[in-house]
Design an enzyme around this catalytic site. Sequence first.
Site, PDB file in Angstrom:
ATOM      1  N   CYS A  51       0.670  -1.207   0.127  1.00  0.00           N
ATOM      2  CA  CYS A  51      -0.230  -0.110  -0.019  1.00  0.00           C
ATOM      3  C   CYS A  51       0.763   1.004  -0.047  1.00  0.00           C
ATOM      4  O   CYS A  51       0.592   2.108  -0.748  1.00  0.00           O
ATOM      5  CB  CYS A  51      -0.972   0.029   1.280  1.00  0.00           C
ATOM      6  N   LYS A  85      -8.076   6.814   2.304  1.00  0.00           N
ATOM      7  CA  LYS A  85      -7.096   6.215   2.937  1.00  0.00           C
ATOM      8  C   LYS A  85      -5.629   7.074   2.605  1.00  0.00           C
ATOM      9  O   LYS A  85      -5.330   7.174   1.440  1.00  0.00           O
ATOM     10  CB  LYS A  85      -6.724   4.815   2.588  1.00  0.00           C
ATOM     11  N   HIS A 141      -1.990   6.728   4.440  1.00  0.00           N
ATOM     12  CA  HIS A 141      -1.036   5.700   4.481  1.00  0.00           C
ATOM     13  C   HIS A 141       0.286   6.045   4.166  1.00  0.00           C
ATOM     14  O   HIS A 141       0.995   5.421   3.700  1.00  0.00           O
ATOM     15  CB  HIS A 141      -1.545   4.522   3.897  1.00  0.00           C
ATOM     16  N   HIS A 159      -9.761  -4.216   1.220  1.00  0.00           N
ATOM     17  CA  HIS A 159      -8.814  -4.401   2.180  1.00  0.00           C
ATOM     18  C   HIS A 159      -9.303  -5.086   3.283  1.00  0.00           C
ATOM     19  O   HIS A 159     -10.561  -4.673   3.820  1.00  0.00           O
ATOM     20  CB  HIS A 159      -8.051  -3.373   2.447  1.00  0.00           C
ATOM     21  N   ASP A 181      -4.274  -0.138  -5.591  1.00  0.00           N
ATOM     22  CA  ASP A 181      -2.728   0.370  -5.114  1.00  0.00           C
ATOM     23  C   ASP A 181      -1.846  -0.773  -5.354  1.00  0.00           C
ATOM     24  O   ASP A 181      -0.517  -0.444  -5.211  1.00  0.00           O
ATOM     25  CB  ASP A 181      -3.038   0.771  -3.686  1.00  0.00           C
ATOM     26  N   ASN A 182      -2.090  -2.022  -5.426  1.00  0.00           N
ATOM     27  CA  ASN A 182      -1.303  -3.372  -5.808  1.00  0.00           C
ATOM     28  C   ASN A 182      -2.108  -4.464  -5.876  1.00  0.00           C
ATOM     29  O   ASN A 182      -3.143  -4.263  -6.043  1.00  0.00           O
ATOM     30  CB  ASN A 182      -0.428  -3.548  -4.258  1.00  0.00           C
ATOM     31  N   LYS A 216      -0.352  -9.905  -3.488  1.00  0.00           N
ATOM     32  CA  LYS A 216       0.091  -8.525  -2.850  1.00  0.00           C
ATOM     33  C   LYS A 216       1.472  -8.965  -2.111  1.00  0.00           C
ATOM     34  O   LYS A 216       1.224  -9.966  -1.401  1.00  0.00           O
ATOM     35  CB  LYS A 216      -0.914  -8.216  -1.906  1.00  0.00           C
TER      36      LYS A 216
END
Length: 487
Positions: free
Chosen positions: A118, A172, A174, A256, A328-329, A344
């Site tokens: 992330c 988010k 992060h 998530h 994001d991944n 991931k």
Amino acid sequence: MSSVDPAHLDHPARPALSRRTFGGLAGVGAAAAVGGLGTVAAAPGAAAAEAPEFRERAFRAAPGRRSRRPNILFILGDDLGWADLSSYGSPDIRTPHLDRLARQGVRFTQAYAGSATCSPTRFSLYTGRYPGRTRGGLAEPIADRSAGLDPNHPTLASLLRDAGYATALIGKWHCGYLPDYSPTRSGWDTFFGNFGGALEYYSKLGLAGEYDLYEGDAAYKDLRYYTRIITERAVDHVARDHDRPWLLNLNFTTPHWPWIADGDTEESAKIVRRIEAGEARALFHDDGGSLAKYKEMVEDLDRSVGEVLAALRRSGQEEDTLVFFASDNGGERWSYNWPLSGNKASLQEGGIRVPTIVRWPARLDGGQVSHEPVFTPDWTATLLEIAGTRPHRAYPLDGTSLAGHLLRGERLAERDLFWRVRGERALRRGDWKYYRGKDGKDRLFDLADDPREQADKAADEQQLLGRLRQAWEAVDADLLPYPKPKG
């Protein structure tokens, strides 16, 4: 709103990208027939009868069009897998709103995240540079208050703000915790969301048991389901009157972990009790979730994006707004990544290749698919050029602007895509991918024929392997070293 025509900025034509047509895997995504994005051949498990036939065509720019600088709505899903959208081949999950976005724009089959987890990917987006160029980017991902995005580092938001954009981040972050790190210290005019990598969707408790929903730098109390809250905020944001172009980073935490859908209040209460009892991995929800629950979460993400896009349409700004959607991944344990290997945290394809859709009605024709290899830092460079501004001279970008390719039909020059995480390395050049996993063995894959990374060509192509390894090591030598493990 300022008027700029990015199509007529001076940029020399670039040589062609040398690459064989990426047939096999492109067909998997393009074949999805569910959710309103059908083609002649359906994806495995998809029923072609569920949607009218729709045939994508290979991307082709429409040069000569003029437009004002666009608003930018940049949407990230969280841990969404390569094939978790029906437009990318999911046999079970239905995502009609994102499929419609793909029909109206350009769908990318070989788009990559800037990293495999992330926060490093977010660093690569916000800075346009490899995560390893900043100390905060070395955390994979950020898990405590010791690391974050340096407020003095220029960002996509700060550069666009300086160019006249209003900037906001919802969802988010992060990229570090208060008091040292915050979106409002890094170029975003406003922020509403969570600072950490994960939170329980109702209580808003984070990994350390802290309450983690904020407006600006002040805690904000709202115990409803998190995806509903940030969707409402995003709808309100795009619907309001704007006197200048705007950037909205809309960062969902869906899908998530923990695996909680809207209405799962009993499961939420169980997790909260475990968090409050001091259980370190309560939010990881190792004993929870299911394929059915994951499907609920992804389809909720799709509905939420649909609500925001509907608000954009009602506001009259749709034509002049560039909408970007990606993950994001790569996906986690419930994701559907076929035919890719890995998930991931891995630099195998399943850990870094992500669904990616771009729509800008004023400049891009819809119904198109692109097989060009691109990655997160490219989008930073692209958005800066489209907005009519440039990166900070002291912080050169690692991405390549795609504006010339997307808007003017210029061909992309062959360049390397580079990734580094602890214990793994990867570099892509054309169809070839150099990969070293945690076992320390160098491997070489021809992604055109082998997107699943099962046929190691290292022994047959030793010279090529050596060149790609050398190229990876040259970039790595210019990055910050990882700190030594404590103890």
